[in-house]
Design a protein around this motif. Structure first.
Motif, PDB file in Angstrom:
ATOM      1  N   THR A 332      45.284  76.414  56.273  1.00  0.00           N
ATOM      2  CA  THR A 332      45.964  75.120  56.176  1.00  0.00           C
ATOM      3  C   THR A 332      46.322  74.851  54.712  1.00  0.00           C
ATOM      4  O   THR A 332      46.094  75.683  53.835  1.00  0.00           O
ATOM      5  CB  THR A 332      45.069  73.980  56.699  1.00  0.00           C
ATOM      6  N   HIS A 333      46.844  73.656  54.453  1.00  0.00           N
ATOM      7  CA  HIS A 333      47.229  73.311  53.090  1.00  0.00           C
ATOM      8  C   HIS A 333      46.011  73.098  52.176  1.00  0.00           C
ATOM      9  O   HIS A 333      46.178  72.979  50.955  1.00  0.00           O
ATOM     10  CB  HIS A 333      48.111  72.063  53.096  1.00  0.00           C
ATOM     11  N   ILE A 334      44.810  73.064  52.751  1.00  0.00           N
ATOM     12  CA  ILE A 334      43.605  73.020  51.911  1.00  0.00           C
ATOM     13  C   ILE A 334      43.460  74.344  51.162  1.00  0.00           C
ATOM     14  O   ILE A 334      43.122  74.370  49.973  1.00  0.00           O
ATOM     15  CB  ILE A 334      42.361  72.731  52.765  1.00  0.00           C
ATOM     16  N   THR A 335      43.750  75.442  51.855  1.00  0.00           N
ATOM     17  CA  THR A 335      43.740  76.747  51.205  1.00  0.00           C
ATOM     18  C   THR A 335      44.804  76.815  50.116  1.00  0.00           C
ATOM     19  O   THR A 335      44.575  77.365  49.032  1.00  0.00           O
ATOM     20  CB  THR A 335      43.982  77.865  52.247  1.00  0.00           C
ATOM     21  N   VAL A 336      45.978  76.232  50.406  1.00  0.00           N
ATOM     22  CA  VAL A 336      47.048  76.185  49.413  1.00  0.00           C
ATOM     23  C   VAL A 336      46.596  75.378  48.192  1.00  0.00           C
ATOM     24  O   VAL A 336      46.840  75.764  47.044  1.00  0.00           O
ATOM     25  CB  VAL A 336      48.330  75.569  50.008  1.00  0.00           C
ATOM     26  N   ALA A 337      45.921  74.253  48.432  1.00  0.00           N
ATOM     27  CA  ALA A 337      45.415  73.422  47.334  1.00  0.00           C
ATOM     28  C   ALA A 337      44.435  74.213  46.468  1.00  0.00           C
ATOM     29  O   ALA A 337      44.463  74.132  45.233  1.00  0.00           O
ATOM     30  CB  ALA A 337      44.745  72.166  47.883  1.00  0.00           C
ATOM     31  N   HIS A 338      43.552  74.967  47.107  1.00  0.00           N
ATOM     32  CA  HIS A 338      42.585  75.779  46.369  1.00  0.00           C
ATOM     33  C   HIS A 338      43.290  76.842  45.524  1.00  0.00           C
ATOM     34  O   HIS A 338      42.973  77.033  44.346  1.00  0.00           O
ATOM     35  CB  HIS A 338      41.640  76.453  47.363  1.00  0.00           C
ATOM     36  N   THR A 339      44.284  77.497  46.121  1.00  0.00           N
ATOM     37  CA  THR A 339      45.034  78.532  45.409  1.00  0.00           C
ATOM     38  C   THR A 339      45.799  77.944  44.232  1.00  0.00           C
ATOM     39  O   THR A 339      45.783  78.490  43.118  1.00  0.00           O
ATOM     40  CB  THR A 339      46.021  79.229  46.367  1.00  0.00           C
ATOM     41  N   MET A 340      46.464  76.821  44.469  1.00  0.00           N
ATOM     42  CA  MET A 340      47.248  76.206  43.396  1.00  0.00           C
ATOM     43  C   MET A 340      46.349  75.584  42.331  1.00  0.00           C
ATOM     44  O   MET A 340      46.709  75.528  41.153  1.00  0.00           O
ATOM     45  CB  MET A 340      48.205  75.168  43.974  1.00  0.00           C
ATOM     46  N   GLY A 341      45.176  75.116  42.741  1.00  0.00           N
ATOM     47  CA  GLY A 341      44.214  74.624  41.763  1.00  0.00           C
ATOM     48  C   GLY A 341      43.793  75.723  40.801  1.00  0.00           C
ATOM     49  O   GLY A 341      43.622  75.496  39.597  1.00  0.00           O
ATOM     50  N   SER A 342      43.634  76.944  41.337  1.00  0.00           N
ATOM     51  CA  SER A 342      43.272  78.085  40.488  1.00  0.00           C
ATOM     52  C   SER A 342      44.446  78.527  39.633  1.00  0.00           C
ATOM     53  O   SER A 342      44.299  78.781  38.427  1.00  0.00           O
ATOM     54  CB  SER A 342      42.805  79.259  41.363  1.00  0.00           C
ATOM     55  N   PHE A 386      50.239  66.710  39.056  1.00  0.00           N
ATOM     56  CA  PHE A 386      49.595  67.801  39.781  1.00  0.00           C
ATOM     57  C   PHE A 386      48.341  67.323  40.509  1.00  0.00           C
ATOM     58  O   PHE A 386      48.029  67.796  41.607  1.00  0.00           O
ATOM     59  CB  PHE A 386      49.252  68.954  38.835  1.00  0.00           C
ATOM     60  N   PHE A 387      47.606  66.399  39.915  1.00  0.00           N
ATOM     61  CA  PHE A 387      46.412  65.878  40.580  1.00  0.00           C
ATOM     62  C   PHE A 387      46.790  65.168  41.885  1.00  0.00           C
ATOM     63  O   PHE A 387      46.154  65.389  42.931  1.00  0.00           O
ATOM     64  CB  PHE A 387      45.660  64.914  39.663  1.00  0.00           C
ATOM     65  N   ILE A 388      47.841  64.332  41.838  1.00  0.00           N
ATOM     66  CA  ILE A 388      48.296  63.646  43.055  1.00  0.00           C
ATOM     67  C   ILE A 388      48.812  64.665  44.068  1.00  0.00           C
ATOM     68  O   ILE A 388      48.540  64.572  45.267  1.00  0.00           O
ATOM     69  CB  ILE A 388      49.385  62.615  42.711  1.00  0.00           C
ATOM     70  N   PHE A 389      49.552  65.651  43.572  1.00  0.00           N
ATOM     71  CA  PHE A 389      50.071  66.746  44.392  1.00  0.00           C
ATOM     72  C   PHE A 389      48.927  67.480  45.095  1.00  0.00           C
ATOM     73  O   PHE A 389      48.977  67.758  46.298  1.00  0.00           O
ATOM     74  CB  PHE A 389      50.842  67.687  43.468  1.00  0.00           C
ATOM     75  N   TRP A 390      47.874  67.769  44.347  1.00  0.00           N
ATOM     76  CA  TRP A 390      46.711  68.507  44.854  1.00  0.00           C
ATOM     77  C   TRP A 390      45.966  67.701  45.915  1.00  0.00           C
ATOM     78  O   TRP A 390      45.615  68.245  46.976  1.00  0.00           O
ATOM     79  CB  TRP A 390      45.805  68.814  43.655  1.00  0.00           C
ATOM     80  N   ILE A 391      45.760  66.407  45.655  1.00  0.00           N
ATOM     81  CA  ILE A 391      45.105  65.532  46.637  1.00  0.00           C
ATOM     82  C   ILE A 391      45.939  65.440  47.907  1.00  0.00           C
ATOM     83  O   ILE A 391      45.408  65.474  49.030  1.00  0.00           O
ATOM     84  CB  ILE A 391      44.884  64.116  46.051  1.00  0.00           C
ATOM     85  N   ASN A 392      47.265  65.354  47.741  1.00  0.00           N
ATOM     86  CA  ASN A 392      48.167  65.280  48.886  1.00  0.00           C
ATOM     87  C   ASN A 392      48.046  66.531  49.759  1.00  0.00           C
ATOM     88  O   ASN A 392      48.044  66.453  50.988  1.00  0.00           O
ATOM     89  CB  ASN A 392      49.606  65.099  48.394  1.00  0.00           C
ATOM     90  N   LEU A 393      47.940  67.683  49.121  1.00  0.00           N
ATOM     91  CA  LEU A 393      47.773  68.934  49.868  1.00  0.00           C
ATOM     92  C   LEU A 393      46.480  68.923  50.679  1.00  0.00           C
ATOM     93  O   LEU A 393      46.455  69.365  51.837  1.00  0.00           O
ATOM     94  CB  LEU A 393      47.759  70.116  48.899  1.00  0.00           C
ATOM     95  N   ILE A 394      45.415  68.422  50.084  1.00  0.00           N
ATOM     96  CA  ILE A 394      44.125  68.368  50.787  1.00  0.00           C
ATOM     97  C   ILE A 394      44.222  67.441  51.999  1.00  0.00           C
ATOM     98  O   ILE A 394      43.730  67.766  53.092  1.00  0.00           O
ATOM     99  CB  ILE A 394      43.008  67.901  49.831  1.00  0.00           C
TER     100      ILE A 394
END
Length: 452
Positions: A332-342, A386-394
């Protein structure tokens, strides 16, 4: 004195970064209007384009650092100037051929390497140029030190040398391993195929992480004026990075019939590596005095930002790696958030710190330049958006998991998530604006004249 090969790699890396973020924005736009770019830039084309530009950004910026720092460390030029330019030329030409293959819809690879397999050959050749150049430079330095009896063998080698050495070598071998699927023995057995694919790609990420983390430690040393890279914690980080490179991929294999302890070991190693790096940056931050912050203020800011994103990604990784949750969140987009966070939060912040350090050290930019005020504003726009973007992905990932659990079909889920996809797109545009503000003053000829 300017190191032109390093500056050329920096220029290439920043162009790659801008296009990577822009292509990501276009891909997010297709979540809102799936048919908007059909026939021009379909999602099937945008994804590999985006991924390839991200990889180009990571490697070209890491290589810029290695080609700039290594001659300074050994106090002598690279073994072969020609090999550095051959490396750059093959890197650029191969990149253009890969982009051409995507635009002509000539696919054929997997995961990060979606291009036709034959284009992997020049990549390997260019990496051989790097291997020869890097290790011959080190060998010449060692031989010279021994002949001059400088006491080289009595001093502890900075850990970033070990990180770069291992990262460079392991990338070469794991890149070859990622193409084992071409052999029927691996391709025709689904468990064996998936196992080797995840193992090779996990080790590839571990390889470039060592390049990035080594770069971070070098820049931290130079900004602080202290040798934290020869401490026990630095060597422990290297040990974890090496172990993660070898075993860390195993926590991705929840879907395969593997022993549970393998997953737990891989998970524990990955989390420990991030934790130690976060701890090192936090302790390093306390050693920096205000005047030193002013001298290298932007590199300092980007390193502190990386520390923040390490903690965020660590917390997310711990939550999403719980087996009972991973069943629903994986893919899901949680995995995407983790990848983009890295990729953006950790690696890109470290690499931007390295780039700004090189440009400060080369006297190409300084704190007094007006353009640096734009870059500082861009830093905050980039991180906040990016922080808002990342939270949105989660949130998207959590809701998608919840709706799937409720039995809703795909189209129903996508309709319910459409407001979040709009937020996904808007914050992506803001992220692009932030990145543009950060890099534009550098790309401006006033500050970045490569040929003067």
């Amino acid at each position: 004195m300017k190191n032109k090969i390093s500056l050329l790699f920096i220029y290439l890396s920043l162009i790659s970064l801008l296009f990577a973020v822009l292509l990501g924005c276009l891909a997010s736009f297709q979540y809102i209007y799936p048919n908007a770019l059909t026939g021009i830039l379909s999602f099937q084309m945008l994804r590999p384009l985006h991924v390839s530009m991200v990889i180009a950004w990571i490697f070209s910026s890491a290589l810029a650092g290695i080609y700039y720092y290594l001659p300074k460390i050994v106090n002598r030029p690279m073994y072969s100037k020609k090999l550095t330019y051959f490396h750059l030329q093959v890197f650029v030409i191969t990149g253009l051929l890969i982009l051409y293959s995507y635009f002509t819809k000539s696919f054929g690879g997997r995961e990060y390497w979606a291009f036709p397999p034959y284009l992997s050959i020049p990549i390997l050749v260019s990496w051989l140029f790097l291997i020869v150049n890097f290790f011959m430079t080190l060998l010449n330095y060692v031989l010279f030190s021994l002949s001059e009896n400088t006491g080289f063998m009595k001093t502890r080698i900075p850990v970033y040398i070990w990180m770069w050495s291992v990262g460079i070598l392991f990338f070469f071998f794991t890149f070859i391993e990622s193409y084992l699927w071409l052999i029927p023995y691996f391709r025709e057995n689904i468990v064996r195929d998936i196992m080797v694919q995840w193992k090779s790609y996990g080790s590839l990420v571990g390889s470039w992480n060592l390049l990035v983390y080594g770069t971070a430690l070098y820049v931290m040393d130079k900004i602080s004026g202290k040798s934290i890279s020869i401490g026990k914690m630095a060597y422990f980080l290297f040990f974890l990075g090496l172990t993660n490179l070898i075993l860390g991929w195993s926590h991705h294999l929840y879907i395969l019939p593997t022993a549970k302890w393998i997953r737990y070991v891989g998970y524990a190693i990955s989390m420990s590596e991030l934790l130690i790096l976060a701890r090192m940056i936090w302790l390093w931050k306390k050693t920096i005095k205000p005047p030193e912050k002013g001298k290298y203020y932007l590199p300092y800011l980007f390193l502190i930002s990386a520390d923040f994103w390490i903690i965020c990604n660590l917390v997310l990784a711990i939550i999403m790696s719980v087996p009972a949750l991973n069943i629903y969140t994986h893919g899901t987009h949680i995995t995407v958030a983790h990848t983009m966070g890295s990729t953006i939060g950790i690696n890109s912040m470290i690499l931007l710190a390295s780039i700004f350090y090189i440009l400060y050290d080369s006297k190409i930019i300084s704190e007094e330049d007006k353009g640096m005020q734009v870059s500082k504003k861009g830093f905050w726009i980039m991180n906040v958006s990016f922080f808002i973007f990342w939270i949105n992905l989660i949130i998207i990932g959590v809701l998608k998991s919840y709706y799937s659990f409720k039995g809703l079909h795909h189209q129903q889920i996508m309709n319910l998530l459409s407001p979040y996809f709009i937020g996904f797109f808007i914050t992506g545009i803001c992220l692009f604006i932030g990145v543009l503000c950060v890099v534009f003053p550098i790309l401006n000829k006033k500050y970045f004249n490569l040929f003067s």
